[in-house]
Design an enzyme around this catalytic site. Structure first.
Site, PDB file in Angstrom:
ATOM      1  N   ASP A 178       0.594  -1.013   0.141  1.00  0.00           N
ATOM      2  CA  ASP A 178      -0.198  -0.470  -0.150  1.00  0.00           C
ATOM      3  C   ASP A 178       0.855   1.336   0.208  1.00  0.00           C
ATOM      4  O   ASP A 178       0.575   2.468  -0.797  1.00  0.00           O
ATOM      5  CB  ASP A 178      -1.083  -0.077   1.101  1.00  0.00           C
ATOM      6  CG  ASP A 178      -1.647   0.977   1.427  1.00  0.00           C
ATOM      7  OD1 ASP A 178      -3.064   1.923   0.473  1.00  0.00           O
ATOM      8  OD2 ASP A 178      -1.340   1.791   2.210  1.00  0.00           O
ATOM      9  N   TYR A 223      -7.996   3.112   7.019  1.00  0.00           N
ATOM     10  CA  TYR A 223      -8.545   2.740   5.544  1.00  0.00           C
ATOM     11  C   TYR A 223      -9.782   2.500   6.029  1.00  0.00           C
ATOM     12  O   TYR A 223     -10.931   1.742   5.271  1.00  0.00           O
ATOM     13  CB  TYR A 223      -8.058   2.482   4.400  1.00  0.00           C
ATOM     14  CG  TYR A 223      -6.806   2.459   3.948  1.00  0.00           C
ATOM     15  CD1 TYR A 223      -7.082   3.660   3.302  1.00  0.00           C
ATOM     16  CD2 TYR A 223      -5.487   2.034   3.891  1.00  0.00           C
ATOM     17  CE1 TYR A 223      -5.537   4.079   2.476  1.00  0.00           C
ATOM     18  CE2 TYR A 223      -4.277   2.491   3.736  1.00  0.00           C
ATOM     19  CZ  TYR A 223      -4.372   3.157   2.877  1.00  0.00           C
ATOM     20  OH  TYR A 223      -3.459   4.474   2.555  1.00  0.00           O
ATOM     21  N   GLU A 245       5.221  10.025   3.085  1.00  0.00           N
ATOM     22  CA  GLU A 245       4.947   8.146   3.070  1.00  0.00           C
ATOM     23  C   GLU A 245       4.333   8.923   1.563  1.00  0.00           C
ATOM     24  O   GLU A 245       2.994   9.684   1.717  1.00  0.00           O
ATOM     25  CB  GLU A 245       3.922   8.124   3.752  1.00  0.00           C
ATOM     26  CG  GLU A 245       3.863   5.910   3.442  1.00  0.00           C
ATOM     27  CD  GLU A 245       3.220   5.878   4.334  1.00  0.00           C
ATOM     28  OE1 GLU A 245       3.080   4.339   4.598  1.00  0.00           O
ATOM     29  OE2 GLU A 245       2.677   6.601   5.377  1.00  0.00           O
TER      30      GLU A 245
END
Length: 619
Positions: A164, A323, A570
């Protein structure tokens, strides 16, 4: 005796048999005859008798058989043809003998350059057994036991897919959204990908992801009861020191701890988003009939599961922390729209245009995040996607009313992006604050830039020069300018002169929050805590993760290039997918717009074909 003959000048000629006249008399008589002849006009025949043969006159015309032309014009025509032939031969000789110079194509624009790099990020995020030409030297095969190491799951082959972000967790929810966005951009702008030389590359990226998604449920079945939602674990709450993908800082190639699989049995949002990913990809791969049908079948199975087993996928598990999904109604509209385009089945269109679904999704009440497309909320994307149908197909009753609503709402959303309106604040440097000053803003900005460019291209393809914001009319160029200013900010036109795409320009983040990029590939295997020294190091990453768009600056245009602060440094799959979509939409030749028809390949005519005329009557 006398005879009468024909006088050639018109009178009788008397000839006497016996002529006794003297020579003088004859001379006088001839003189009389001469004067008579001179006293009247003679034609050419008569003159020839008297004067003998004369020089023949040149004819004024030339008989070419089928046409008679003036001799003067004929001469000029023949002369002109000969002169032109000589001139053409002379020019040809000069061209052949002149030195040849190679014509170099103009250098690619910034958006195309950035596009090449942004796609490379996905190569760096691949999990599993890598292809030979992955072109990321510091990456290798990793996590080849995903699925097998968890005895509790029925999914034993979960190798592949994408990590991810800066860790090694595989979250299906944002990964599916990223794949949908990539497929959408290919469907609309395949010609631009082709012009940039990236069409094959981006299709390989999509297929790597869809191949993995097909492993996370029983894709050959018509009905399913579970999905693998996540591989890996990142929960470190409560001071847990168990090795997992967040507690440890190791290269993915060196992972040796167990990676659990999270299954879900009631996850409408996840299943519908996965259905959208597979359905949109089936259009991308429509020329590969077998694979396209496999994707479409999987999409239908997933969507049926999403409707039958209601629930949010993130309830009661750690996805709620990373998420969290706020609802599934938007995914119902989004997934149904993509399934209609992929299959042409009108039942999906009927569902996507059901007013009740739109109401539950928040289409009629707005809110602070209204108009913001993200991995969580796809309503804005669905509205743009369905406005496309109204612009190009005009399906009419019974869809017109809700499609008109979606179209009007899309227009309002586009107005909200413009700086003259105050729906969203902007930083002093000009970055729109779609997440209202919260961290990690860029992932939302790139999605808005893509939608703005796409909608402006829709309008131009429909021969519509702009749209209204209240009483004021704005041209499509205004929308495109909004997208350009936002992407230009991300590429370096900001107060810090910082490119937030790694490898683009000379000044970009060097300490990206990313395990693989921050640990050197030196044949040293670091254990779970052994890699912490690289996490906490102030040195630049030894490996450049080209194309990664970091989380971005704060609401004051500030940015801290610190590896440990993921809110700044990130990158994510969903963020880079939106970046790629926006870049390809803005790249290259402005004359290359959207592909109007490919997305409608499976859609039948909106109005039934009239029956054939009856056979002629026979007595």
């Amino acid at each position: 005796m006398s005879m009468y003959g024909r006088d050639p000048w018109g009178g009788p000629l008397e000839i006497h048999a016996t002529d006794s006249a003297t020579d003088d008399d004859r001379s006088r008589n001839l003189g009389d005859f001469d004067r008579a002849a001179l006293s009247r006009n003679l034609d050419e025949t008569q003159q020839s008798w008297l004067l003998g043969p004369t020089e023949q006159k040149k004819k004024k015309y030339v008989d070419l058989g089928c046409i008679i032309v003036s001799r003067k014009i004929f001469k000029w025509t023949v002369g002109s043809i000969l002169a032109a032939a000589l001139l053409a031969g002379f020019i040809t000789m000069i061209v052949k003998l002149a030195p040849r110079h190679k014509h170099h194509n103009p250098p690619p624009d910034n958006y195309t350059v950035a596009l090449h790099k942004a796609l490379m990020f996905f190569n760096a995020q691949k999990s599993g057994k890598l292809p030979k030409h992955n072109n990321v030297s510091w990456r290798g095969n990793s996590c080849l036991k995903d699925g097998k190491s968890d005895d509790s799951t029925m999914f034993k082959n979960l190798v592949g897919g994408y990590y991810d972000a800066g860790d090694a967790i595989k979250f299906n929810f944002p990964q599916s959204f990223a794949l949908t966005m990539l497929s959408w951009s290919v469907i609309e702008y395949s010609a631009k990908y082709e012009a940039a030389g990236e069409l094959t590359h981006v299709k390989d990226i999509i297929k790597w992801g869809t191949d993995y998604l097909l492993k996370t449920f029983n894709s050959s079945a018509d009905t399913i009861d579970r999905i693998a939602a996540q591989v890996g674990k990142g929960d470190t709450s409560g001071g847990s020191t168990d090795p997992n993908d967040h507690y440890c800082w190791v290269r993915p190639e060196d992972i040796d701890y167990d990676r659990p699989v999270t299954e879900c049995h009631g996850c409408s949002d996840l299943a519908a988003e996965m259905a959208a990913a597979l359905a949109s990809a089936s259009i991308v791969f429509k020329d590969n009939k077998a694979y396209s049908q496999k994707l479409a079948h999987g999409a239908k199975t997933l969507f049926k599961f999403s409707r039958d087993q209601r629930g949010r996928y993130s309830v009661g598990n750690e996805a709620e922390t990373f998420y969290n999904s706020t609802g599934y109604w938007d995914e119902f509209i989004w997934g149904a729209a993509w399934l209609y385009y992929a299959t042409g089945n009108s039942s999906y269109l009927q569902l996507a245009t059901t007013p009740g679904l739109a109401k539950h999704a928040g289409a009629f009440w707005g809110g602070p995040d209204y108009g913001v497309l993200s991995w969580d909320n796809k309503l804005t994307g669905a509205q743009v996607l369905l406005s496309r149908m109204r612009l190009f197909l005009s399906p009419g009753y019974p869809y017109e009313e809700i499609l008109k609503t979606f179209h009007n709402q899309t227009s309002i959303i586009m107005c909200s992006y413009l700086p003259i309106f105050t729906s969203f604040n902007r930083t002093k440097g000009g970055l729109i604050q779609l997440n209202h000053g919260r961290p990690q803003p860029l992932q939302y900005v790139v999605n808005a830039a893509f939608l703005a460019t796409l909608f402006s291209d829709y309008l131009e393809a429909a021969d519509t020069p702009g749209w209204y914001c209240g009483p004021n009319f704005y041209s499509t160029a205004v929308l495109r300018r909004f997208a350009e200013t936002q992407i230009d900010y991300i590429l370096g036109k900001n107060p810090r002169k910082m490119s937030y795409v790694v490898g683009f320009g000379n000044h970009y983040p060097k300490r990206v929050h990313h395990r693989g990029a921050s640990i050197p590939k030196n044949k040293v295997k670091y254990n779970c805590k052994g890699g912490w020294k690289w996490r906490d190091s102030s040195k630049a990453n030894p490996n450049i993760i080209v194309g990664a768009m970091v989380a971005g600056p704060d609401k004051h245009d500030g940015f801290h290039d610190v590896r440990s602060n993921y809110n700044y440094t990130e990158p994510t799959l969903a963020g880079n997918a939106g970046l790629v979509a926006a870049l390809v939409a803005l790249s290259g030749d402005r004359d290359i717009g959207v592909d109007k028809n490919t997305i409608f390949s499976a859609v039948p005519p909106m109005f039934p074909t009239p029956p054939p005329p009856p056979a002629p009557w026979k007595p």
